[in-house]
Design an enzyme around this catalytic site. Structure first.
Site, PDB file in Angstrom:
ATOM      1  N   HIS A   1      -0.560   8.395  11.854  1.00  0.00           N
ATOM      2  CA  HIS A   1       0.433   9.415  11.570  1.00  0.00           C
ATOM      3  C   HIS A   1       0.949  10.762  11.892  1.00  0.00           C
ATOM      4  O   HIS A   1      -0.622  11.262  11.871  1.00  0.00           O
ATOM      5  CB  HIS A   1       1.510   8.939  10.402  1.00  0.00           C
TER       6      HIS A   1
ATOM      7  N   ASP B   1       1.488  13.457   8.178  1.00  0.00           N
ATOM      8  CA  ASP B   1       2.065  13.457   7.357  1.00  0.00           C
ATOM      9  C   ASP B   1       3.433  14.122   7.036  1.00  0.00           C
ATOM     10  O   ASP B   1       4.258  14.801   7.675  1.00  0.00           O
ATOM     11  CB  ASP B   1       1.701  14.602   6.339  1.00  0.00           C
TER      12      ASP B   1
ATOM     13  N   HIS C   1      -3.044  11.536  12.460  1.00  0.00           N
ATOM     14  CA  HIS C   1      -4.371  11.317  12.180  1.00  0.00           C
ATOM     15  C   HIS C   1      -4.116   9.997  11.684  1.00  0.00           C
ATOM     16  O   HIS C   1      -3.562   8.858  11.291  1.00  0.00           O
ATOM     17  CB  HIS C   1      -5.225  12.278  11.012  1.00  0.00           C
TER      18      HIS C   1
ATOM     19  N   ARG D   1      -5.798  16.369  -1.968  1.00  0.00           N
ATOM     20  CA  ARG D   1      -4.825  16.918  -1.247  1.00  0.00           C
ATOM     21  C   ARG D   1      -3.886  17.615  -1.557  1.00  0.00           C
ATOM     22  O   ARG D   1      -2.882  17.431  -2.069  1.00  0.00           O
ATOM     23  CB  ARG D   1      -4.131  15.359   0.276  1.00  0.00           C
TER      24      ARG D   1
HETATM   25  C1  SIN Z   1      -4.179  11.296   4.663  1.00  0.00           C
HETATM   26  O1  SIN Z   1      -3.710  10.798   5.769  1.00  0.00           O
HETATM   27  O2  SIN Z   1      -3.792  12.110   4.369  1.00  0.00           O
HETATM   28  C2  SIN Z   1      -5.148  10.666   4.442  1.00  0.00           C
HETATM   29  C3  SIN Z   1      -6.814  10.594   5.046  1.00  0.00           C
HETATM   30  C4  SIN Z   1      -7.818  10.403   4.711  1.00  0.00           C
HETATM   31  O3  SIN Z   1      -8.026  10.066   4.050  1.00  0.00           O
HETATM   32  O4  SIN Z   1      -8.878  10.402   5.385  1.00  0.00           O
END
Ligand code: SIN
Length: 279
Positions: free
Chosen positions: A101, A103, A255, A270
């Site tokens: 995806h 974000d 990612h 995050r």
């Molecule tokens: C995310 O998708 O922002 C998380 C990525 C992760 O936890 O590695």
């Protein structure tokens, strides 16, 4: 070309480790300009051995724009409202971000980028994969590019809300079923506002269908694009260590958080930087 930092590419497609910077302190303008350059060039950059608090993460992110606010159901009382806590407990089964995806592409203004810090890691596993969406676009045939040129797609958070609701990973007392499904329409090929380059902008987690088409009409071409966009040669894989930090560009990479550590905890913090409307 880089004088203030050392930039070590991680893979042929994207990703670089950055050395010679301490994210727990103010960063001078010349160093910041090089970090910005490395971010645009490599799409996702990684920092090791950082003693950065949550406020340090926020301060670092603010060098690139305003912080993006979290929806109320994702905020944790006691933390600042832009801090997302991603806590996969040993007994949990759902890994946040488990499929490819970019974000929150269901928002009208998705984030420019995300800064993610490792707080608790499993003994092994829990890597994050990234894929270069400029390459995904560039390697399409001219016929496919022509077909996608004016297409737009509907993105929604419906799948995520459904998954969160079955796996209790929200802060106590918060109910996902009460959250509204949000959706937005974005171009299938977006132009990066800083580099001017075109990137493919559909992802399996959020994209529902092409605008003015049904889900089943859209599904075959979307499936092709999802598979193409995440081909191994467009990707890199980051192995986290305690105190690692990643900063990725949501406008040109996808990612995926690898769900390969059942029975173990992984805690990540995050923050996101507000973006612009994809065009
Ligand atoms: C995310 O998708 O922002 C998380 C990525 C992760 O936890 O590695």
């Amino acid at each position: 070309m880089y004088k203030k930092i050392k930039v070590q590419p991680l893979a042929g497609a994207l990703g670089a480790e950055i050395f010679g910077i301490d994210l727990s302190t103010e960063i001078d303008a010349a160093t910041l300009a090089e970090v910005r350059q490395a971010h645009l060039e490599h799409l996702v950059i990684f920092f090791r051995d950082q003693n950065a608090s949550d406020l340090d993460l926020a301060r670092f992110a603010c060098n690139f724009g305003e912080l993006a606010m979290l929806p109320p159901h994702r905020q944790v009382p006691g933390n600042f409202p832009e801090l997302l806590v991603i806590d996969k407990k040993p007994e949990g089964t759902l890994v946040f971000g488990w499929e490819w995806h970019t974000d929150t592409s269901h928002l009208e203004i998705p984030p420019l980028g995300s800064v993610l810090a490792a707080r608790i890691l499993p003994s092994v596993g829990g890597d994050t994969l990234f894929a270069n969406q400029y390459m995904a676009y560039d390697t399409l045939s001219s016929g496919m590019k022509e077909m996608l040129k004016d297409l737009r797609a509907v993105h929604s958070n419906g799948r995520i809300l459904a998954s969160l609701a079955v796996d209790d990973i929200l802060p106590p007392g918060q109910d996902c079923s009460a959250q509204a499904t949000l959706s937005s329409v974005h171009p299938v090929v977006r132009t990066h506002p800083d580099t001017g380059k075109k990137a493919l902008y559909v992802n399996v987690m959020h994209t529902e269908r092409f605008e003015n088409m049904t889900v089943s009409e859209s599904a075959p071409l979307l499936k092709y694009l999802y598979d193409h966009a995440t081909r191994p040669e467009f990707s890199c894989r980051f192995r986290w260590q305690p105190r690692s930090i990643a900063f990725w560009d949501n406008r040109c990479c996808q990612h995926l958080a690898l769900a390969d550590y059942p029975g173990q905890r992984r805690l990540m913090h995050r923050v996101q930087i507000r973006g612009t409307k994809p065009i």
